[in-house]
Design an enzyme around this catalytic site. Sequence first.
Site, PDB file in Angstrom:
ATOM      1  N   ASP A 160       0.854  -1.186   0.000  1.00  0.00           N
ATOM      2  CA  ASP A 160       0.000   0.000   0.000  1.00  0.00           C
ATOM      3  C   ASP A 160       0.892   1.238   0.000  1.00  0.00           C
ATOM      4  O   ASP A 160       2.004   1.199  -0.513  1.00  0.00           O
ATOM      5  CB  ASP A 160      -0.946  -0.045   1.216  1.00  0.00           C
ATOM      6  CG  ASP A 160      -2.300   0.581   0.924  1.00  0.00           C
ATOM      7  OD1 ASP A 160      -2.339   1.781   0.604  1.00  0.00           O
ATOM      8  OD2 ASP A 160      -3.318  -0.126   1.007  1.00  0.00           O
ATOM      9  N   HIS A 234      -3.838   6.289   3.053  1.00  0.00           N
ATOM     10  CA  HIS A 234      -4.515   5.048   2.676  1.00  0.00           C
ATOM     11  C   HIS A 234      -3.884   3.828   3.343  1.00  0.00           C
ATOM     12  O   HIS A 234      -4.579   2.952   3.874  1.00  0.00           O
ATOM     13  CB  HIS A 234      -4.452   4.923   1.150  1.00  0.00           C
ATOM     14  CG  HIS A 234      -5.340   3.894   0.554  1.00  0.00           C
ATOM     15  ND1 HIS A 234      -4.934   2.598   0.338  1.00  0.00           N
ATOM     16  CD2 HIS A 234      -6.611   3.963   0.099  1.00  0.00           C
ATOM     17  CE1 HIS A 234      -5.909   1.915  -0.219  1.00  0.00           C
ATOM     18  NE2 HIS A 234      -6.945   2.722  -0.385  1.00  0.00           N
ATOM     19  N   SER A 596     -11.408  -0.981  -0.759  1.00  0.00           N
ATOM     20  CA  SER A 596     -10.126  -1.158  -0.099  1.00  0.00           C
ATOM     21  C   SER A 596     -10.226  -1.013   1.408  1.00  0.00           C
ATOM     22  O   SER A 596      -9.271  -1.307   2.112  1.00  0.00           O
ATOM     23  CB  SER A 596      -9.042  -0.242  -0.651  1.00  0.00           C
ATOM     24  OG  SER A 596      -9.458   1.006  -0.984  1.00  0.00           O
TER      25      SER A 596
END
EC number: 3.4.21.-
Length: 815
Positions: A160, A234, A596
């Site tokens: 990520d 994120h 996600s």
Amino acid sequence: MDIWLVVFAVSALLVTVTAEVYIVTMEGEPIISYQGGENGYEATAVESDEKIDTSSELVTSYARHLERKHDMILGMLFEKGSYKKLYSYKHLINGFAAHISPEQAETLRRTPGIKSVNKDWKVRRLTTHTPEFLGLPTDVWPTGGGWERAGEDIVIGFVDSGIYPHHPSFASHHRLPYGPLPHYKGKCEEDPHTKKSFCNRKIVGAQHFAEAAKAAGAFNPNIDYASPMDGDGHGSHTAAIAAGNNGIPLRMHGYEFGNASGMAPRARIAVYKALYRLFGGFVADVVAAIDQAVHDGVDILSLSVGPNSPPTTTKTTFLNPFDATLLGAVKAGVFVAQAAGNGGPFPKTLVSYSPWIMTVAAAIDDRRYKNHLTLGNGKMLAGMGLSPSTRPHKKYTLVSANDVLLDSSVSKYNPSDCQRPEVFNKKLVEGKILLCGYSFNFVVGAASIKKVVATVKHLGAAGFVLVVENVSPGTKFDPVPSAVPGILITDVSKSMDLIDYYNVSTSRDWTGRVKSFNAQGSIGDGLAPVLHKSSPQVALFSARGPNTKDFSFQDADLLKPDILAPGYLIWAAWCPNGTDEANYVGEGFALISGTSMAAPHIAGIAALVKQKHPRWSPAAIKSALMTTSKVVDRTGRLLQAQQYSDTEAVTLVKATPFDYGSGHVNPSAALDPGLIFDAGYEDYLGFLCTTPGIDAHEIRNYTNTPCNYEMKHPSNFNAPSIAISHLVGTQTVTRRVKNVAEVEETYTITARMQPSIAIEVNPPAMTLRPGASRSFSVTLTVRSVSGVYSFGEVKLKGSRGHKVRIPVVALGHKR
């Protein structure tokens, strides 16, 4: 944005550079499948679902041998300085990534020993009440020793945007001491500025991969951080959902929003940063990250990346360097959870295709944040706003942004967005409720509610109302925490009611200038969530099936998505410098939505299953999660999915397996599924070899294995679901189950299908001793050709209470 998707590398980035990044695969097997045969190098292959002993001399010696071959072929073909090798892939695929010219790439394609040369393609982005919603504190964590032990000794790898290691969700102090992890051998990079390690006892690995991004000229170390530091938000968010510490107070703007926790709060975190805030990333970097994660010994991989625009040389969705690498990861015993994609509610929008991956769709759980605006005429308008109320029993004057400007010259700044306090007359706004327009700028991120709040504070306004006057399909409205009273009116008809009331109540002179503001209103309290029983539901944005086998979008004989998990309005950790969501810049937590967010829920729950059943294969864990999932909501009604109506309003329709796969995850039942549908590397190869249209040579290129056609048809792959995309006449498929309970159990098998297709099972019942396996068959017959898929299910009901269910989808065709 809330998911990272793979797209082609944009040549515009490389205007000044003729070279580009290519991923090259070579003849000769990688470590995971090398059976021996090269002089001086013994076999390193592992059995299906076994981990590689990367510290053994056999493995390290063969790895050096492969890397020398990579270097040798480049050195033989090209002058020194005319190319740059970025990575050697040795563990899951045999090949390398190199920065070379298109002419050099063509030379490689013609070179004996080279199997494929693919131009790299670019990637971009595709909690916490959910533990309670999923029953973890009461039904799951206690079975493993409580939350203090939930996920013990399991390592979850995250490919990520990195991690913010200073967040309390990732702290290791004030916890039970962690023991050693002999099976994990990952590295920990240091912060280049502080020289401190990114790891603690909770974060056990932290590395970053950016060689392809640097070669493409896309990497900026000042913004992207040449370290595992999360510059986006994120990565920290997804890691916290899966494995964040339990009981972390969630405070923002002086308000408490409960305590945050990951699904497996005791699990360890391994960070493999390959995605970056401005440009996303490159598949060459992502493949290197996955290869390294498996080499290091992670147990679970959580991915929010997926192929979207593949290289032109890829003929099938299942075979490209990305999916081939993941196949190697699963062969090494690593469970992979991948986000389904955010292209819903439209069909064939999935970005996760392969049977060795668990594809996760996003659900709305039972928590909603609602608010209301009460007008001076007594009318109440519903909206959303995670904010405090205006003062009780008091009405405030409403002023429209366009009516309180300093002068007309500021209209070029889109003043109705309320992003710039300097364009407003403070005397006219102070103490009043400011009405702003929710324009397209908010949708694309050029405007934010956070800046509206800053404007309101600067002007001394009592609060704000954001008015939505028109909606584009795909627009997603999420409540945003606010330190001042505020509300977003998302229903266009309600917005019109407000505008009409304001216009009628506001007196103007002949030029249109306001003489007096007489409209009034008050904003309710939106801080407390409202819990809904009609949950879960499939989120509007969640990508839908049917699955596709190639990039001509031909239907595959494999159901996707696999499972549904919470992915809407998920609270979790954020990094203060994260820019992925404009409304959370500078904050420590964020409330965001996307598949996600759903994938790490499954990664964390899979860690709990693996903790209880450490010898289970990735397919066994996947089976346990799928066959025990639920297809009804909390009221007992069949699951519903958000969809667009004919007027483009969001409505609810009956959901199908193309929306939710097998159903909504049920963690407590997954710990004791009764039966499992197991599969290994040979089964995945059989699926590939029997899928029509896939070239056997292409399969061998990526798997180093010749085809075996014993499976006869891809629908016979032992998945915990059945999909037949081209059913003509009658077709029989087989499934094999294994009793993983500790006692003998007799199962009755029943099936049902929508009327256009008949379904039969054989045998109608079977008894299995502990550890025993049995096969059963399912026969489907076309009764009438409807032109649409028919849905059904097979149920296996055990005499000792186990309930196993697999979905069935089939499309009938004429002979």
